[in-house]
Design an enzyme around this catalytic site. Sequence first.
Site, PDB file in Angstrom:
ATOM      1  N   GLU A 170      61.362  62.552  83.651  1.00 50.02           N
ATOM      2  CA  GLU A 170      60.514  61.546  84.271  1.00 50.02           C
ATOM      3  C   GLU A 170      61.148  60.159  84.152  1.00 50.02           C
ATOM      4  O   GLU A 170      61.041  59.326  85.068  1.00 50.02           O
ATOM      5  CB  GLU A 170      59.127  61.570  83.634  1.00 50.02           C
ATOM      6  CG  GLU A 170      58.332  62.844  83.920  1.00 50.02           C
ATOM      7  CD  GLU A 170      58.791  64.077  83.144  1.00 50.02           C
ATOM      8  OE1 GLU A 170      59.564  63.907  82.164  1.00 50.02           O
ATOM      9  OE2 GLU A 170      58.406  65.198  83.507  1.00 50.02           O
ATOM     10  N   HIS A 187      47.330  68.449  80.822  1.00 52.43           N
ATOM     11  CA  HIS A 187      47.251  68.520  82.292  1.00 52.43           C
ATOM     12  C   HIS A 187      45.964  67.881  82.788  1.00 52.43           C
ATOM     13  O   HIS A 187      45.444  68.246  83.840  1.00 52.43           O
ATOM     14  CB  HIS A 187      47.299  69.962  82.796  1.00 52.43           C
ATOM     15  CG  HIS A 187      48.498  70.738  82.378  1.00 52.43           C
ATOM     16  ND1 HIS A 187      48.566  71.396  81.182  1.00 52.43           N
ATOM     17  CD2 HIS A 187      49.695  70.937  82.981  1.00 52.43           C
ATOM     18  CE1 HIS A 187      49.748  71.994  81.080  1.00 52.43           C
ATOM     19  NE2 HIS A 187      50.451  71.725  82.151  1.00 52.43           N
TER      20      HIS A 187
HETATM   21  C1  LIG Z   1      57.325  66.148  80.245  1.00 53.11           C
HETATM   22  C2  LIG Z   1      56.996  67.301  81.134  1.00 53.11           C
HETATM   23  N1  LIG Z   1      57.400  67.283  82.417  1.00 53.11           N
HETATM   24  C3  LIG Z   1      57.082  68.300  83.251  1.00 53.11           C
HETATM   25  C4  LIG Z   1      56.356  69.369  82.803  1.00 53.11           C
HETATM   26  C5  LIG Z   1      55.970  70.492  83.763  1.00 53.11           C
HETATM   27  N2  LIG Z   1      56.732  71.715  83.484  1.00 53.11           N
HETATM   28  C6  LIG Z   1      56.273  72.663  82.645  1.00 53.11           C
HETATM   29  S1  LIG Z   1      57.356  73.913  82.411  1.00 53.11           S
HETATM   30  C7  LIG Z   1      58.483  73.215  83.474  1.00 53.11           C
HETATM   31  C8  LIG Z   1      59.797  73.886  83.706  1.00 53.11           C
HETATM   32  C9  LIG Z   1      60.626  74.009  82.454  1.00 53.11           C
HETATM   33  O1  LIG Z   1      61.786  74.759  82.702  1.00 53.11           O
HETATM   34  P1  LIG Z   1      62.760  75.198  81.538  1.00 53.11           P
HETATM   35  O2  LIG Z   1      62.950  74.073  80.587  1.00 53.11           O
HETATM   36  O3  LIG Z   1      63.972  75.781  82.132  1.00 53.11           O
HETATM   37  O4  LIG Z   1      61.944  76.286  80.696  1.00 53.11           O
HETATM   38  P2  LIG Z   1      61.518  77.758  81.151  1.00 53.11           P
HETATM   39  O5  LIG Z   1      60.175  77.624  81.776  1.00 53.11           O
HETATM   40  O6  LIG Z   1      62.547  78.285  82.066  1.00 53.11           O
HETATM   41  O7  LIG Z   1      61.424  78.542  79.887  1.00 53.11           O
HETATM   42  C10 LIG Z   1      57.982  72.017  83.999  1.00 53.11           C
HETATM   43  C11 LIG Z   1      58.685  71.163  84.953  1.00 53.11           C
HETATM   44  C12 LIG Z   1      55.950  69.334  81.446  1.00 53.11           C
HETATM   45  N3  LIG Z   1      55.250  70.341  80.908  1.00 53.11           N
HETATM   46  N4  LIG Z   1      56.292  68.306  80.637  1.00 53.11           N
END
Ligand SMILES: Cc1ncc(C[n+]2csc(CCOP(=O)(O)OP(=O)(O)O)c2C)c(N)n1
Lengths: 425, 425, 338, 338
Positions: free
Chosen positions: D60, D129
Amino acid sequence: MTPRSRLHVPSPPARPGQEPDFSYLSLSAAGAVHRPEFTAPAGDIEDLSKELVRVLGDDHLAVGPWNPHLEPAELQVGLRHMLLTRLFDDRMQKIQRQGRISFYIKSTGEEAVAVAAGMALQPGDMLVPSYRQQGLHVVRGRDLVELMCQCLSNTRDMCKGRQMPIMYHWGSGNIFSISGNLATQYPQAVGWAMAAAIKGEDHIAASWIGEGSSAEADFHHAMTFAAVYQAPVILNLVNNQWAISTFQGFAGGERRTFAQRGPGYGIPGIRVDGNDFLAVHAVTQWAAQRARQGGGATLIEHVTYRVAAHSTSDDPSRYRPKEEWKAWPLGDPVARLKAHLVALGEWSEERHAKLEKELEAHVTACWKKAESFGTLAGGPSLDPLTMFDDVLKEIPEHLVKQREELRALQTAGAIGAAPAHARQD
Amino acid sequence: MTPRSRLHVPSPPARPGQEPDFSYLSLSAAGAVHRPEFTAPAGDIEDLSKELVRVLGDDHLAVGPWNPHLEPAELQVGLRHMLLTRLFDDRMQKIQRQGRISFYIKSTGEEAVAVAAGMALQPGDMLVPSYRQQGLHVVRGRDLVELMCQCLSNTRDMCKGRQMPIMYHWGSGNIFSISGNLATQYPQAVGWAMAAAIKGEDHIAASWIGEGSSAEADFHHAMTFAAVYQAPVILNLVNNQWAISTFQGFAGGERRTFAQRGPGYGIPGIRVDGNDFLAVHAVTQWAAQRARQGGGATLIEHVTYRVAAHSTSDDPSRYRPKEEWKAWPLGDPVARLKAHLVALGEWSEERHAKLEKELEAHVTACWKKAESFGTLAGGPSLDPLTMFDDVLKEIPEHLVKQREELRALQTAGAIGAAPAHARQD
Amino acid sequence: MARMNMVQALNSAMDVMLARDPRVVILGEDVGYFGGVFRATEGLQRKHGEHRVLDTPISEGGIIAAAIGMGVNGLKPVAEIQFADYIYPGFDQVVSELARLRYRTAGEFTSPVTIRTPCGGGIRGGQTHSQSPEAIFTHVCGIKVVMPSNPYDAKGLLISAIEGEDPVVFFEPKRIYNGPFDGDPHKPAVPWSAHPLGEVPEGHFTVPLGRAAVVRPGTAATIITYGTMVHVAEAAVRQAGIDAEIIDVRTMAPLDVDTLCASVCKTGRCVVVHEATLFGGYGAELVATVQEHCFWNLEAPIQRVAGWDTPYPHAFEWEYFPGPARVAAALKKVMEAS
Amino acid sequence: MARMNMVQALNSAMDVMLARDPRVVILGEDVGYFGGVFRATEGLQRKHGEHRVLDTPISEGGIIAAAIGMGVNGLKPVAEIQFADYIYPGFDQVVSELARLRYRTAGEFTSPVTIRTPCGGGIRGGQTHSQSPEAIFTHVCGIKVVMPSNPYDAKGLLISAIEGEDPVVFFEPKRIYNGPFDGDPHKPAVPWSAHPLGEVPEGHFTVPLGRAAVVRPGTAATIITYGTMVHVAEAAVRQAGIDAEIIDVRTMAPLDVDTLCASVCKTGRCVVVHEATLFGGYGAELVATVQEHCFWNLEAPIQRVAGWDTPYPHAFEWEYFPGPARVAAALKKVMEAS
Ligand SMILES: Cc1ncc(C[n+]2csc(CCOP(=O)(O)OP(=O)(O)O)c2C)c(N)n1
Ligand SMILES: Cc1ncc(C[n+]2csc(CCOP(=O)(O)OP(=O)(O)O)c2C)c(N)n1
Ligand SMILES: [Mg+2]
Ligand SMILES: [Mg+2]
């Protein structure tokens, strides 16, 4: 020269309807990567961040210097933990589909990343996971009922209804609280490890982060502090190829591995086959010993694949080929460990089927028990007035007043019982 | 094994009263490092992040593949810019000591990092500095009077009195605004470059950050976005060995170079002798051409030394040997370029002395003119009511009211003229 | 008793706590060998060792995150953010983590981090060395927010913060580090050594969090304020010749509503004063609370005196700073209204 | 005219602006190929190209910083932060940079970034959320803060935000993306397609920033609110049977003081309502402003109805959410007082 746009936009090798293509992955053969001393300077072992540590060969036998030489009994425990994790996930997903819990996140295909690593650590070590390492709780022997109760926000919910499903923690089991905010746990784990070093204790911390989340500031904070203070911590980066809808290229994975970040900070980076139980166990053990002996942090990139949807709110068929996982070249961690044990003569299809049955029955029994502590639809439920506890150590005056206000509204019937399930937009 | 503390605390090689010791620096000989094609993949040129690109040898001659083969006239201009920057700094520091401006930051010893890099770029390229690259304004021909007026917060202050001294900007000169918050400019520069690429324009951005500031989140953001989108940007990291009181080990410089961060992200990292005008010019040109041709970002670590105090608020004798700079193995950028020109037969002590005199007179004249636009002690001054402008494009109602409130207080004599100089605690 | 300025009082609080409690650690930029850019940690590393007083990378997010982890592992970290203006890179760790950990784990994990940070203007620091962002933190559930106005309170409150089990953001009004400042930059600075509140016990003592102080009893009106502005309010009272009661909030969250409202219900008139910008500032909360509790006693609308709603403009510090003239004018306004 | 829910209206606003102004670019996590986790950018990348609608790294801080740089280079970036709860890692870039650039350069450099972010609870999203952090942003000079309560306004306000030259933080109450929500989770959801404000022109139109709307005229009292709570307020009015005027603030900063105060001066009674936690919330600013301007007309203390001062508790959403019962109770309270 005519000026022209040069903005590079990463693009995954395959989109829905296209053939899966994992040719971008660089793989090493099982046994091919050297295993340095714990004490090797980070600068001398940079190759580990580009290669891929693998132990299990195509013949399902363990080869090479990273073979951890685990006893068959231990491997069987590992298999059991991974299988239980998977069956637990499958059940919880089904339960979510039935509307009996509101949300779930599976770790299907990535079980080894939590289970093998967890088994290679000691009980006093602090585990600081993201939301996809439920296997850690399984490894440490957590009663599944407690995890289920958390997902149900019922009377036995360790979070007292304050967190969405899967945001577990376990104080006495030394598993840290999962945060909804990505990556925040990573530098906290480093701080935990710094404290252990300050106190002269022999425990280390291990944390997990997704490859997508590594773009967050906290990845950098963790790496920097770990490097500067040589904190006794293992920083696991789970590269399961996908964030939500964006592939690992959007986190900067197109032109080098994530493990290579390590050497950039003066920290060893090891790239490991995350679906190879033995390899994950071995590199974890190596990093743990290095940390315990004062060698500081290690960054471990676990190369794996997110087989399931991101969460129950996600639909991956919108952004990747439906059966992409079938083409994943590193296979399935459960199947591979199983095959290894079979190859060793220490396992069989029959034993496997029996175990599966046993574990399924166990999960069923746990769910039954969990439900007895309350469900979304009924049964005992937490007292909403507890929502005012634990904001601070002692409940401050203004919250006492707000609690009384809510109590009065409840008494007056103005605020009634919650509906079974809120509308999800 | 008895548990014992293993927290590593970085410690500089010398503290006040001790002998300076720069043996930790790894140096390459002038001309020793290869110069790859602009198009070389980042992964193939990782050695550049560990070596040290140097062009000027001990004999003051330019050698090796990185020799930019600049015309003597151009070198003379570079010398002039660096000298002017230094004399400007010296004068402003003196002026601050006299209480005629409230604050100043010198770039003494690091002039090449701004001047040589600035000269290797094109006027349409956006320069996004930290607070220690005043040389960029000099390179782009800025009237020193304007910089001085900013430091005086007088009627010609480009910031209209809103920023502390040295927080310059120059819209038409394409030099971005300096922020008091460290590192924030770095990912902004990447965004600027992404926009150039989106628009299909041929300009690149170049930004500067201190090695200490590289621990901030924004370093990571910049590197990640630059890597993912292959943004046409040069990310300069000025390793002048010190933040305020902490040496570069506290930013993670103990076990690897800062340039090595580049390859960790899939970006070429080049470590350059920041006190070697020719080397800085050459690597900048290389990186600029690479960026302009669609090759994306380069991270350049400029190895230099902060000769002066951090700022006029700082006293380095509290934390480092008083004359540490004298032991600095890479010498002084002005002296080295001068010696090079002399060695080429294109310069002499006499010409140098004459130039120095001329530039000093120029600085004096500029200061005189700047003072005519108002000083802390008197003369014309900005209208305080302008402080309500530029918060938003149009002044909103509540600010109109606050402005009227202040105007009324002024009229009533309730809020008088500011004192010549506020007490600095 | 000793004579201390506010920096020395803070230093003494940390020194006392480092000596009393092996769990206490100090960390921050330049706080170790150098002793801090405001010298608040001077001598502490030499005395207590470099594992108790740590220099850190320049990374406010990392500092706060590491402190959280240390706190989880049983330490009591005191983190310095060099200027309050630089706390924002660590904001996510404060809001999403530090403030939430106890709640989200139902008390199973906690981290009692104290974040110290110098705030406020009046030192010609321009917009990035002068901010007063306390309002933002008071809106975050799960942390306490404190700002002392004198050396005695500074030490007593900081010890309470470190000893407590809740996270605390501890704002230090740097303008009064060396002496009280009444808002008149023309007057010679009076050092704390010549002020009764510069008398500070050398050893351990506490000033409780969550309790405001009536620093000047009065009957005509109530001024509610904190930090540097306590002294400005005193000057304004003298200037206006109005017998106002002055309340030093000291702990902004949780707020001591009773002390505030008892005073306003008594005086019927209220002026709220802070250095931070007005709009959406902490003064709004004070006004909203007071009008709710004291509505029937109020003789006039509550007035707010605050920084103008602009970034802190370097050259116009004294036109910007809400000095005694503005506070006095507001006092007169609430007195005249009826 | 077309029928649109709020997501479609926002999508349409971006679509219109992408087509009209080549400087407009969209960036954020999952906004490109996928079309956003709430589908607000669905189809935009396909239509306008992947150099206009960019997927980004999960960062972000990086998103906002890059957007600032793009804005400086002449683009008009619209950045999506996936949930308002995740805006904090970008907070420093918003406060120290985006909001300050015009001021600190006396207008020589500017960056007109619009940050869109879904906020608010009621969707069983738990504490990360569901947050409503608008108050924090309203205290930051140099940005505008907006929150629509219906599809028509959402589109018109977003177009104004993108066309304007100031940075805007644009909060989207996700609870009402698909239909108005009156605070009663037991009732079937009414989609926007069955609501007059679901009628939205397909092309370009604007709703001006800085202007509140009287969404229900009334005489007995004034409810000042915004976002989802506008609909809750309507339900509360029905429930209480009190002829309250309801004002939708729409732009929280800069605030349309005149519209608010004209109403309260007329009705003499005021209830301020928001989802965000009470203490230090934006409601405090509304109360402080209203009491100052309408003091002599007020018949009762202004009441605030807001989220309890705890993190958003997942399981107790409906005990936590400030629903119509609480608003109605506050309405009755201001009516009874005298
Ligand atoms: C600070 C923040 N930004 C965005 C999100 C929304 N979000 C939740 S999981 C995710 C994807 C994460 O991907 P990754 O780090 O590759 O983990 P994976 O789900 O593949 O285990 C996002 C964008 C969040 N939870 N926190
Ligand atoms: C976000 C932030 N944190 C802290 C500071 C205070 N500060 C100003 S300069 C500085 C040291 C920076 O060192 P370095 O990046 O090495 O740059 P140099 O001064 O050596 O050029 C510090 C800590 C700041 N300005 N901004
Ligand atoms: Mg992933
Ligand atoms: Mg430096």
